[in-house]
Scaffold this active site. Structure first.
Site: not given
Ligand code: SIN
Length: 528
Positions: A288, A322
């Site tokens: 990811e 993210c």
């Molecule tokens: C992330 O993993 O950066 C955030 C998850 C989200 O805000 O949906």
């Protein structure tokens, strides 16, 4: 610290009054209990100290706070941890899946009991305010419970099939691969590590867990949760230290069955290339890798809703998600009204020490992030960008010893500018104007990334068109609680397309566990 307080999610970020005394007590307790100590790694359940020494972790809130000293592990430690995880694989994968499910439910319960302590540590290490930090704990709890349920729904991934021919008794049995190395980022130091670890463990794999060096204490608390819930020593191991010291071993050790990584695209792609070229045969890698997320606001939007959703998504946790909105496409007819309100909202946000209840934006993660912020703002100014709000690094008073910057809104940069392309991971929002929704979608999709995207429009046909055309894994319409942020287990699959992810299956969704499993087809021909 007691459980039972109402759940907080990123969308509601609502906390009943009872959380405040408990969280504030925890801020003090964790400082007394944990700070300034020397922490080992845990390999095969044993405490391990490194001959290479330790690294010091300081809080981004106030760099005079020493969170702790952690081991500078090296390739030998990684190799030992992989060996331990391999030795435990037969036992852990051989357990009835229902027992693993029970252990995961127990882990959820322990997080619930320890959530104020964990949230306080997240605040100190990652700089999150209390509601964001507590929501992260709740997300971890819900993810564990959700995947316990998914295992049950799929009956441990054993399914009758066929028959393919006379007398055949056919079954599909999904099996774990072996040892997974899990590498987690600073921005959700508890939840994102929890997601990858639980995916590997619940399906019967064993784990070597390496948290990022910005947030090793949150990682240690997570390791302790799994250990205390009943995951045997060696089935999960905890190693710390600089990524470079481990990378060669992780990618080339033949006993590594898979890698799960969340972090930057550069590191993710390097791991991917090294892993695929160093191993004797193809092995799974779950990546990811961030994004450059767009939000589109059309002339048919409810402006108030849109402004609230964009503020949450662009500036929540300083844009270090993210999922953060970093590109804002505004239709000509509403642009000036929208920006006026957006600037008003942004300027009212409280930036400061996130231990204080009223603070919305705490510090960014480290000095490098502040330097990047300065550099990007200068670049924008040089190249014709107009700073509508922000652009300053904050100093003096409560900001003096930490890493604080203003929420920043920049208009008028050309759409092909590097800042429109590159993930910045900072509270910097770039604005662009469009005439037609087709044009906005073309621009929104004009990126190598593909994690989250949002639209604000009260016209269902526009929303439908957006859902059909957007090339991102997580798409939202009219989300006041976060235009592109705030995915929740069991509600939104958090899945990155293109450079944002590798498997097409995301944490929080119903198919995630399959990334940690391989199918085996079993056919037994019974005569007569
Ligand atoms: C992330 O993993 O950066 C955030 C998850 C989200 O805000 O949906």
């Amino acid at each position: 610290m007691s459980s039972g307080t109402g759940k907080i999610t990123y969308v509601s970020l609502f906390a009943d009054e009872s959380i405040h005394p408990a969280y504030e007590r925890a801020l003090k307790d964790v400082a007394d209990r944990y700070f300034g100590r020397h922490y080992p790694m845990y390999i095969g359940g044993r405490e391990v100290f490194s001959g290479d020494g330790e690294f010091e972790e300081r809080s981004p809130i106030d760099s005079s706070i020493v969170v702790g000293y952690f081991q500078k592990g090296n390739a030998v430690h990684m190799s030992q941890a992989i060996e331990e995880a391999k030795a435990r694989f037969a036992e852990w994968s051989g357990l009835d899946w229902r027992e693993r499910v029970n252990i995961m439910r127990k882990a959820a319960q322990l997080i619930d009991e320890r959530k104020f302590e964990i949230a306080a540590v997240i605040t100190y290490e990652a700089g999150k305010n209390r509601t964001e930090a507590l929501a992260e704990c709740w997300e971890a709890i819900d993810a564990l419970r959700y995947y316990a349920g998914i295992m049950e729904e799929n009956r441990g991934y054993v399914r009758d099939m066929g028959p393919g021919g006379p007398g055949e008794r056919c079954k599909m049995v999904a099996r774990p691969y072996g040892v997974w190395v899990v590498i987690s980022p600073f921005n959700f130091p508890f939840m994102l590590a929890n997601g990858m670890i639980l995916g590997a463990l619940i399906t019967g794999n064993t784990v070597v867990f390496k948290p990022t060096s910005e947030t090793p204490l949150s990682g240690l608390l997570l390791y302790q949760v799994f250990r205390d819930a009943g995951v045997p020593a060696g089935a999960i191991n905890y190693v710390t230290g600089p990524g470079e010291a481990f990378e060669g071993e992780i990618t080339s050790n033949p006993d590594v069955a898979g890698i799960a990584f969340t972090g930057s695209k550069d590191v993710g792609m390097r791991l991917y290339r090294r892993f695929t070229s160093s191993q004797p045969y193809p092995k799974p890698i779950v990546l990811e890798m961030g994004s450059k997320n767009p939000t589109i606001v059309t002339d048919k939007a409810d402006i108030r809703k849109g402004v609230q959703g964009v503020v949450r998504a662009a500036f929540g946790y300083c844009g270090q998600k993210c999922s953060a909105t970093s590109r804002l496409y505004l239709q000509k007819g509403i642009k000036s009204r929208f920006l006026e309100e957006l600037v008003r909202e942004a300027s009212a946000l409280k930036v400061g020490d996130p231990r204080r209840r009223e603070v919305f934006m705490g510090p960014v993660i480290n000095r490098r992030a502040v330097e990047n912020f300065r550099r990007y703002v200068e670049m924008a100014k040089r190249d014709g960008g107009e700073i509508l709000y922000g652009g300053e690094v904050l100093s003096g008073g409560e900001w003096e010893k930490g890493y604080y910057v203003q929420p920043t809104i920049i208009d008028k940069l050309p759409r092909d500018h590097i800042l429109f392309k590159q993930e910045l991971f900072l509270p910097i929002l770039l604005v662009s104007e469009f005439e037609t929704l087709e044009e906005a979608l073309r621009e929104a999709n004009n990126t190598e990334y593909g994690l989250t995207a949002g639209i604000f429009s009260e016209d269902p046909r526009e929303v439908e068109f957006f859902f059909n055309k957007i090339e991102f894994g997580v798409a939202y319409a009219n989300r006041r609680g976060g235009a592109t942020t705030g995915a929740w287990p069991g509600a939104q699959t958090f899945v990155g397309w293109k450079a944002s992810g590798a498997t097409g299956k995301g944490i929080g969704g119903p198919h995630y566990l399959l990334t940690f499993l391989r199918e085996q087809s079993q056919t037994n021909v019974v005569e007569g």
